[in-house]
Design a protein around this motif. Structure first.
Motif, PDB file in Angstrom:
ATOM      1  N   TYR A  60       0.843  -1.196   0.000  1.00 18.17           N
ATOM      2  CA  TYR A  60       0.000   0.000   0.000  1.00 18.17           C
ATOM      3  C   TYR A  60       0.875   1.242   0.000  1.00 18.17           C
ATOM      4  CZ  TYR A  60      -3.552  -3.348   1.467  1.00 18.17           C
ATOM      5  OH  TYR A  60      -4.394  -4.412   1.535  1.00 18.17           O
ATOM      6  N   GLU A  61       0.349   2.345  -0.525  1.00 15.10           N
ATOM      7  CA  GLU A  61       1.093   3.606  -0.511  1.00 15.10           C
ATOM      8  C   GLU A  61       1.277   4.070   0.931  1.00 15.10           C
ATOM      9  OE1 GLU A  61      -2.304   6.970  -1.061  1.00 15.10           O
ATOM     10  OE2 GLU A  61      -1.967   5.683  -2.788  1.00 15.10           O
ATOM     11  N   ASP A  62       2.311   4.852   1.167  1.00 13.18           N
ATOM     12  CA  ASP A  62       2.600   5.360   2.512  1.00 13.18           C
ATOM     13  C   ASP A  62       1.396   6.091   3.086  1.00 13.18           C
ATOM     14  OD1 ASP A  62       5.142   4.336   2.488  1.00 13.18           O
ATOM     15  OD2 ASP A  62       6.105   6.224   1.905  1.00 13.18           O
ATOM     16  N   GLY A  63       1.055   5.766   4.318  1.00 13.22           N
ATOM     17  CA  GLY A  63      -0.027   6.439   5.021  1.00 13.22           C
ATOM     18  C   GLY A  63      -1.406   5.878   4.766  1.00 13.22           C
ATOM     19  N   TYR A  64      -1.560   4.991   3.789  1.00 13.00           N
ATOM     20  CA  TYR A  64      -2.885   4.476   3.437  1.00 13.00           C
ATOM     21  C   TYR A  64      -3.536   3.745   4.614  1.00 13.00           C
ATOM     22  CZ  TYR A  64      -6.516   1.503   1.472  1.00 13.00           C
ATOM     23  OH  TYR A  64      -7.702   0.873   1.252  1.00 13.00           O
ATOM     24  N   LEU A  65      -2.793   2.837   5.238  1.00 15.94           N
ATOM     25  CA  LEU A  65      -3.372   2.054   6.329  1.00 15.94           C
ATOM     26  C   LEU A  65      -3.705   2.930   7.533  1.00 15.94           C
ATOM     27  CD1 LEU A  65      -1.258  -1.215   6.122  1.00 15.94           C
ATOM     28  CD2 LEU A  65      -3.571  -0.815   5.296  1.00 15.94           C
ATOM     29  N   ASP A  66      -2.882   3.944   7.809  1.00 17.76           N
ATOM     30  CA  ASP A  66      -3.190   4.871   8.912  1.00 17.76           C
ATOM     31  C   ASP A  66      -4.483   5.621   8.639  1.00 17.76           C
ATOM     32  OD1 ASP A  66      -0.937   4.181  10.430  1.00 17.76           O
ATOM     33  OD2 ASP A  66       0.320   5.619   9.331  1.00 17.76           O
ATOM     34  N   ARG A  67      -4.664   6.095   7.388  1.00 14.48           N
ATOM     35  CA  ARG A  67      -5.912   6.782   7.029  1.00 14.48           C
ATOM     36  C   ARG A  67      -7.108   5.851   7.176  1.00 14.48           C
ATOM     37  NH1 ARG A  67      -2.676   8.454   2.774  1.00 14.48           N
ATOM     38  NH2 ARG A  67      -3.805   7.173   1.274  1.00 14.48           N
ATOM     39  N   LEU A  68      -6.947   4.619   6.740  1.00 14.09           N
ATOM     40  CA  LEU A  68      -8.032   3.646   6.820  1.00 14.09           C
ATOM     41  C   LEU A  68      -8.402   3.362   8.276  1.00 14.09           C
ATOM     42  CD1 LEU A  68      -9.820   1.872   5.019  1.00 14.09           C
ATOM     43  CD2 LEU A  68      -8.080   0.110   5.145  1.00 14.09           C
TER      44      LEU A  68
END
Length: 78
Positions: A60-68
């Protein structure tokens, strides 16, 4: 790495020593056998969680999982 092997009398094959050593295969290790058209593919199954740690890195792109995760938290607070 290519190796020629022979099917024995009991329909068994032997994985050559240099391949076993390279892959860290030992007696009792579980392998997954997949048939793809006219090919057989052997994959060593992980023996512990440590062996699969980081397997999704870069998926995943950087930060994607944190946003999710933030979205999930916000939805659960509603």
């Amino acid at each position: 790495m290519l190796e020629i092997i022979t099917i024995g009398k009991k329909n068994q094959i032997v994985i050559p020593k240099k391949i076993r050593k390279r892959l860290g295969l030992r007696e009792g290790r579980k392998l997954l056998l997949e048939v793809e058209e006219n090919r057989m593919v052997l994959v060593a199954l992980p023996q512990s969680i440590e062996e699969i740690a980081g397997i999704g890195k870069g998926l995943y792109e950087d930060g994607y999982l944190d946003r999710l995760r933030r979205e999930w938290d916000e939805k659960s607070l509603r």
